[in-house]
Design an enzyme around this catalytic site. Sequence first.
Site, short mmCIF file in Angstrom:
data_model
loop_
_atom_site.label_atom_id
_atom_site.label_comp_id
_atom_site.label_asym_id
_atom_site.label_seq_id
_atom_site.Cartn_x
_atom_site.Cartn_y
_atom_site.Cartn_z
N ASN A 472 0.85 -1.19 0.00
CA ASN A 472 0.00 0.00 0.00
C ASN A 472 0.89 1.24 0.00
O ASN A 472 2.12 1.14 0.08
CB ASN A 472 -0.92 -0.03 1.23
N CYS A 474 1.85 3.48 2.11
CA CYS A 474 2.78 3.70 3.24
C CYS A 474 3.60 2.45 3.56
O CYS A 474 4.44 2.48 4.46
CB CYS A 474 2.00 4.14 4.47
N GLU A 476 2.99 -0.34 5.05
CA GLU A 476 2.77 -1.19 6.23
C GLU A 476 1.93 -2.41 5.89
O GLU A 476 1.83 -3.35 6.70
CB GLU A 476 2.12 -0.40 7.38
#
Length: 612
Positions: A472, A474, A476
């Site tokens: 995704n 970011c 994470e």
Amino acid sequence: MRFERRFTTEAGGPYAGVRFRTTDSEIRSGAGETLHEARDIEAPAEWGQTAVDILAQKYLRRNGVPAATRKVAEKGVPVFLQRSAPDVAALAKLPADQRFGPEKSARQVFDRLAGAWGYWGWKSGLFVSADQAQIYVDEMRAMLARQIGAPNSPQWFNTGLYWAYGVEGESSGHYYVDPESNAVIASDTAYQRPQPHACFIQSVDDNLVGDNGIMDLWAREARLFKFGSGAGTNFSAIRAAGEPLSGGGKSSGLLSFLKVGDAAAGAVKSGGVTRRAAKMVVVDGDHPDIEDFIRWKAVEEEKVAALVAGSRLLARHLPKVVAACWATADESRTDPKRNEALKRAVREAKKAGVAESSIRRAIDFARQGAKTLVVDQYDLDWDEAGYRTVSGQNANNSVRLTDAFFDTLSAGGDWTLTRRTDGAPAKTIKARALWALIAETAWRCADPGVQFHDTTNAWHTCPAGGAIRASNPCSEYLFLDDTACNLASINLLKFKTGDGFDVEAFEYACRLWTVTLEISVAMAQFPSATIARKSFDYRTLGLGYANLGALCMASGIPYDSVPARTIAAAATSLLTGAAYRASAEMAGAVGAFPLWRENRDAMLRVIRNHRR
């Protein structure tokens, strides 16, 4: 499942001990311009102004909230969990402009979120009784009000709007899985089943307008961004510049399509005009266009710098050229050969690097009677016109590298870039040159990042479904293509007790938030039938924590120290263990996720990795 009261009391309800205050929210730009204003917002008294501003600007529903509602009876659902709808009779008695409006209180948001979770948890069979469901809903309300935990943004945007207010919205092409028939069904409305997932990983095929093609991906991304979510995609399947097209001719290349997607993301944004699009672009390190991809954002940022410098240069010299045209009143005023003031202005402009065509247009402007000239100037603000004129500004970019690349790098060897259409070598470069290009470009503009393909897949819990190819925005969430994950964070600072940490309360919060994330899968809709199917089958959840740094500071512990790293490891271990235990408990209550059996050995392998 059973629950206990820890943050609430049966007599005092969810907000026992929580004081509320009425306040205003006003957000201004650096220039003092009012960007958003909200008056008489009710929020917990302990909330800081930043939290109130975020609530008011982003999370309070701005319209469509009825002034009066009524419960809609549903067989087998306790009254307190039944959804509400506009009370048409009561609304008819009010003036037309008072029937619907915005949310004005944080309490409204907490109630619609926790109430919707309770409703869908009941429908999923997670609660042993209505009393236990009531405890769960109250505890979730209390944790929201006390900032003990919080879900990802799309939950605040979308969850509970239909349950609490009857807000439906037009269908945007979403899908969900009906648990009774196990069939994927097209959604009829935007909010009856919300889009609570923040993180998506989508695939794309090497075709222009077909299913799962490039233009289809932009449409799916638009659905995600509209409701506040973000998406990542590995674009390595798309053929490179110069590769043949099936109808004849040559491909314009990967970057030409990435620029289209970047512009679309900038137009739609994530969750409305107040938030930038959240987008991750991943390209494998052996793609023929990888060098251009690495340089892309840095080159575009240099264009902005040139635009800013150039606009300032033009603004300094061109008005002087126009003014010099009026230094004399005779007909020679626009002739640099006969107007000395104009000759000097033109000479200075050319010496500074102003293009001759710009100087000529300024003189023509004066010849038609203009006595002044205003030149627009640009600045380096990322949200202003300068950056909006270039591409590559609406995504995080990452290069995906394998162990084979690093082996080649260590050996000082050659690295082969591979054509997408036939797998043939397209170009051979030094691995060290590619690595240097990544490092230098990241130094210049902080992109691209690096994703380690083989390391990531060594910790893959579900490899039977395929490899992990992207993340995704970011990073994470790393999992299979065409899946989604909804997230929540628990505030570590809320569990600090004197010189210690309340481990039991922290584990308790982890359990409840894991249940909430599971409920959110059951109630969700998704931007494609494939994502709906795979997200329902794998049921990926994302639980994390916030304020690790604040916890260390409040405890007098330096960031860069063994105790700080030990606290981080302990908090992560506690969270992971509590979430796994809650997951097993839910599996015992309602069954494991459908594809667990084929991935059983891989999951145990990852657990062994952790133990080692």
